[in-house]
Design an enzyme around this catalytic site. Structure first.
Site, PDB file in Angstrom:
ATOM      1  N   ASP A  51       0.844  -1.192   0.000  1.00 61.73           N
ATOM      2  CA  ASP A  51       0.000   0.000   0.000  1.00 61.73           C
ATOM      3  C   ASP A  51       0.885   1.250   0.000  1.00 61.73           C
ATOM      4  O   ASP A  51       1.886   1.308   0.723  1.00 61.73           O
ATOM      5  CB  ASP A  51      -0.881  -0.020   1.250  1.00 61.73           C
ATOM      6  N   ALA A  72      -1.800   5.036  -8.894  1.00 59.58           N
ATOM      7  CA  ALA A  72      -2.632   4.524  -7.802  1.00 59.58           C
ATOM      8  C   ALA A  72      -3.407   5.669  -7.167  1.00 59.58           C
ATOM      9  O   ALA A  72      -2.816   6.487  -6.466  1.00 59.58           O
ATOM     10  CB  ALA A  72      -1.755   3.847  -6.757  1.00 59.58           C
ATOM     11  N   SER A 115      -5.264  14.601 -14.477  1.00 55.54           N
ATOM     12  CA  SER A 115      -6.619  14.490 -15.018  1.00 55.54           C
ATOM     13  C   SER A 115      -7.090  15.813 -15.590  1.00 55.54           C
ATOM     14  O   SER A 115      -6.740  16.886 -15.083  1.00 55.54           O
ATOM     15  CB  SER A 115      -7.549  14.079 -13.879  1.00 55.54           C
ATOM     16  N   TYR A 139     -11.632  15.500  -5.970  1.00 56.48           N
ATOM     17  CA  TYR A 139     -10.745  14.624  -6.739  1.00 56.48           C
ATOM     18  C   TYR A 139      -9.812  15.448  -7.633  1.00 56.48           C
ATOM     19  O   TYR A 139      -8.588  15.270  -7.619  1.00 56.48           O
ATOM     20  CB  TYR A 139     -11.593  13.656  -7.589  1.00 56.48           C
ATOM     21  N   LYS A 143      -5.507  16.138  -7.695  1.00 57.66           N
ATOM     22  CA  LYS A 143      -4.604  15.988  -8.848  1.00 57.66           C
ATOM     23  C   LYS A 143      -3.819  17.278  -9.083  1.00 57.66           C
ATOM     24  O   LYS A 143      -2.618  17.252  -9.355  1.00 57.66           O
ATOM     25  CB  LYS A 143      -5.408  15.605 -10.098  1.00 57.66           C
ATOM     26  N   PHE A 167      -7.952  12.803 -20.400  1.00 56.96           N
ATOM     27  CA  PHE A 167      -9.367  13.123 -20.575  1.00 56.96           C
ATOM     28  C   PHE A 167     -10.154  11.844 -20.243  1.00 56.96           C
ATOM     29  O   PHE A 167      -9.777  11.151 -19.305  1.00 56.96           O
ATOM     30  CB  PHE A 167      -9.588  13.770 -21.956  1.00 56.96           C
ATOM     31  N   ASN A 168     -11.226  11.515 -20.932  1.00 56.57           N
ATOM     32  CA  ASN A 168     -12.039  10.380 -20.475  1.00 56.57           C
ATOM     33  C   ASN A 168     -11.463   9.050 -20.957  1.00 56.57           C
ATOM     34  O   ASN A 168     -11.680   8.666 -22.119  1.00 56.57           O
ATOM     35  CB  ASN A 168     -13.486  10.525 -20.960  1.00 56.57           C
ATOM     36  N   ARG A 219     -17.829  14.634 -24.696  1.00 54.94           N
ATOM     37  CA  ARG A 219     -16.549  14.439 -23.994  1.00 54.94           C
ATOM     38  C   ARG A 219     -15.476  13.975 -24.969  1.00 54.94           C
ATOM     39  O   ARG A 219     -15.769  13.471 -26.053  1.00 54.94           O
ATOM     40  CB  ARG A 219     -16.689  13.366 -22.910  1.00 54.94           C
ATOM     41  N   ARG A 280     -26.793  16.007 -14.466  1.00 51.20           N
ATOM     42  CA  ARG A 280     -26.007  15.687 -13.275  1.00 51.20           C
ATOM     43  C   ARG A 280     -25.262  16.949 -12.837  1.00 51.20           C
ATOM     44  O   ARG A 280     -24.667  17.631 -13.678  1.00 51.20           O
ATOM     45  CB  ARG A 280     -25.030  14.561 -13.616  1.00 51.20           C
ATOM     46  N   ASP A 283     -21.680  18.683 -14.295  1.00 51.03           N
ATOM     47  CA  ASP A 283     -21.296  18.275 -15.650  1.00 51.03           C
ATOM     48  C   ASP A 283     -21.169  19.499 -16.565  1.00 51.03           C
ATOM     49  O   ASP A 283     -22.112  20.273 -16.677  1.00 51.03           O
ATOM     50  CB  ASP A 283     -22.383  17.374 -16.269  1.00 51.03           C
TER      51      ASP A 283
END
Ligand code: WQD
Length: 326
Positions: A51, A72, A115, A139, A143, A167-168, A219, A280, A283
């Protein structure tokens, strides 16, 4: 080179490990297997089951390495807002452990999974690396914060890093070499696959009244195998230039939710029940990358990221995993 791939049993990490192995590198995977899968450890690599919060274990794994590739992290945007402590621990503390261990072990090359979430609501498109960074979720904040820590470690400790702003990420290895599917996926394409398999009753489409060509969100989906090549190119670049780089990895192509669902119906031959629900929170209508910098510096461009490849390689992975029912 001898490369420690942290998070190398996971969805993106396993593709990255495969690519480094294919390019002739020695790969050691460090993974706690919480979300990663032991089945994704290739016979030509090895696993240290540990870990990143365990500093002595990280340091022991780091010794003798030429470079570290760090993937990770916890990555569920919604969860990061409900449980920021988890993201502080895994993403921030975990990365600081890795960096400190890299310094102590004399490992000076560091490739980091960043990201597009660092950008937040787009001020202009396509988003290049000069776009303002205003993450809209915790999140994305983790990053961005790590990118800033990396810049300090470059200055103070001589760590040369590449922060790759994905990206995605989507799709699976076209050669079918990644057996372990992502568990409890939360992103659009695997959710579409699960609806196609009957593992969920329907896909919910988050709004069809956006200011986009077909009303659904757009996206920049980038194939994981394209991302994987980007990591190898980035590590080469750091070695060649002796400096650090922050770079987008995107396909530069906008694909809408509806285009993905339509393509998936065609590829799978399944009905895929889908229902439009409300938007959502958080978005943006559209998010598309400029990858001009990656092209210029790394000679990298997406090759496998067209909608058909993204959907077909995903479906093939679900077929191989025996999840498609019927
Ligand atoms: C894609 C599109 C949804 C689910 C996230 C993170 C980002 C990065 C990638 C890690 C959106 C729509 C989705 C569903 C839907 N992560 N959608 N129904 O939000 O673009 O990006 O993952 O670095 O930081 O924010 O990805 O896959 O959740 O959604 O209609 O059930 O699909 O509205 O337009 P997103 P996603």
């Amino acid at each position: 080179m001898k490369i420690l791939i942290v998070g190398g049993a996971g969805y993106i990490g396993s593709h990255v490990a495969r690519e480094f192995l294919d390019q002739g590198h020695n790969v050691v995977v460090f993974d706690n297997l919480n979300t990663g899968d032991r089945a994704n450890i290739f016979p030509d690599s090895s696993l240290v089951h540990g870990d990143i919060l365990d500093y002595p274990a990280v340091l022991a794994a780091m010794r003798g390495m030429d470079a570290v590739v760090h993937l990770a992290a916890a990555k569920a945007v919604g969860e990061s807002m409900a449980n920021p402590e988890k993201y502080s621990r895994n993403n921030l503390v975990g990365t600081i452990n890795l960096l400190n261990a890299a310094c102590e072990a004399g490992v000076r090359r560091f490739v980091f999974s960043s990201s597009a979430a660092v950008y937040g609501e787009p001020a202009y498109l396509p988003a290049d690396e000069a776009h303002p960074t205003n993450p809209e979720n915790y999140y994305g904040f983790t990053k961005l914060e790590i990118e800033r820590i990396l810049a300090w470690y470059d200055k103070l400790k001589g760590i040369r890093f590449a922060a790759l702003r994905y990206f995605n990420a989507a799709g699976y290895d076209a050669k079918g070499r990644i057996p372990g599917l992502e568990r409890n996926p939360a992103n659009l394409i695997p959710l579409v696959m699960e609806a196609a398999c009957g593992l969920r009753p329907e896909l919910q489409i988050f709004g069809d009244d956006w200011d986009t060509p077909d009303g659904t969100c757009v996206r920049d989906y980038v194939h994981v195998s394209d991302l994987a090549r980007g990591h190898v190119a980035a590590l080469d670049w750091i070695g060649g230039h002796e400096k650090s780089l922050v770079v987008n990895l995107g396909s530069e192509t906008g694909i809408s939710v509806k285009q993905i669902v339509d393509c998936a119906r065609k590829v799978t031959g399944r009905t895929i029940p889908a229902r439009v629900v409300g938007r959502r929170a958080g978005d943006p209508a559209q998010l598309v990358a400029s990858s001009a910098l990656a092209k210029k510096e790394l000679g990298w461009a997406a090759r496998e990221s067209d909608v058909e490849n993204l959907v077909r390689s995903s479906w093939d992975a679900y077929v191989r995993a025996g999840l498609t029912g019927k």
